[in-house]
Motif scaffolding. Sequence first.
Motif, short mmCIF file in Angstrom:
data_model
loop_
_atom_site.label_atom_id
_atom_site.label_comp_id
_atom_site.label_asym_id
_atom_site.label_seq_id
_atom_site.Cartn_x
_atom_site.Cartn_y
_atom_site.Cartn_z
N ILE A 51 0.85 -1.18 0.00
CA ILE A 51 0.00 0.00 0.00
C ILE A 51 0.89 1.24 0.00
O ILE A 51 1.88 1.29 0.74
CB ILE A 51 -0.96 -0.01 1.21
CG1 ILE A 51 -1.95 1.14 1.14
CG2 ILE A 51 -0.19 0.03 2.54
CD1 ILE A 51 -3.12 0.99 2.11
N THR A 58 -3.34 0.29 -3.54
CA THR A 58 -3.04 -1.06 -3.07
C THR A 58 -2.64 -1.99 -4.22
O THR A 58 -3.06 -1.81 -5.36
CB THR A 58 -4.24 -1.66 -2.33
OG1 THR A 58 -5.39 -1.64 -3.19
CG2 THR A 58 -4.54 -0.87 -1.07
N TYR A 60 -1.81 -6.35 -4.87
CA TYR A 60 -1.95 -7.67 -4.29
C TYR A 60 -1.36 -8.74 -5.19
O TYR A 60 -1.40 -8.63 -6.42
CB TYR A 60 -3.43 -8.00 -4.06
CG TYR A 60 -4.11 -7.13 -3.04
CD1 TYR A 60 -4.84 -6.02 -3.42
CD2 TYR A 60 -4.03 -7.44 -1.69
CE1 TYR A 60 -5.47 -5.21 -2.48
CE2 TYR A 60 -4.65 -6.64 -0.73
CZ TYR A 60 -5.37 -5.53 -1.14
OH TYR A 60 -5.98 -4.73 -0.20
N THR A 69 -6.88 -8.00 2.54
CA THR A 69 -7.00 -6.55 2.40
C THR A 69 -5.90 -5.88 3.21
O THR A 69 -5.78 -6.12 4.42
CB THR A 69 -8.36 -6.06 2.88
OG1 THR A 69 -9.40 -6.70 2.13
CG2 THR A 69 -8.48 -4.54 2.68
N SER A 71 -4.30 -2.30 4.64
CA SER A 71 -4.72 -0.94 4.96
C SER A 71 -3.65 -0.29 5.83
O SER A 71 -2.74 -0.98 6.31
CB SER A 71 -6.07 -0.94 5.68
OG SER A 71 -5.98 -1.68 6.89
#
Length: 127
Positions: A51, A58, A60, A69, A71
């Motif tokens: 991130i 973001t 992945y 996820t 954050s």
Amino acid sequence: QLQLVESGGGLVQAGGSLNLSCGASGRPFIPFAMAWFRQGPGKAREFVAAITWHYGSTFYADSVTGRFTISRDNAKNMVYLQMNSQKPENTAVYFCAADEGSPFDSARYNECLYGCWGQGTQVTVSS
């Protein structure tokens, strides 16, 4: 000296969830990005998620897209990894990493961008 400390690892059943945390401390900290990598038994370390610190963009790995996820909380110098629908193959040591010098978002999966690493936290997924 900058320190990254991961927490939140443990044992979880397949299909379950786990939330990892990583805190940065030691000196002023404004990275370009933060990331999670993992290293499973007998495997090379691999990218999980990243991130960007300013915009929160973001990235992945294909294997976790839709289930994990990432954050961050800029005010607290924290980054998190929410892991849902866990699979046994996710068993690994999960490392937090900080990139303070490489604004190359096209290569966020590359561990060479990250100059500071935590000690890792073990995640074990039972079948």
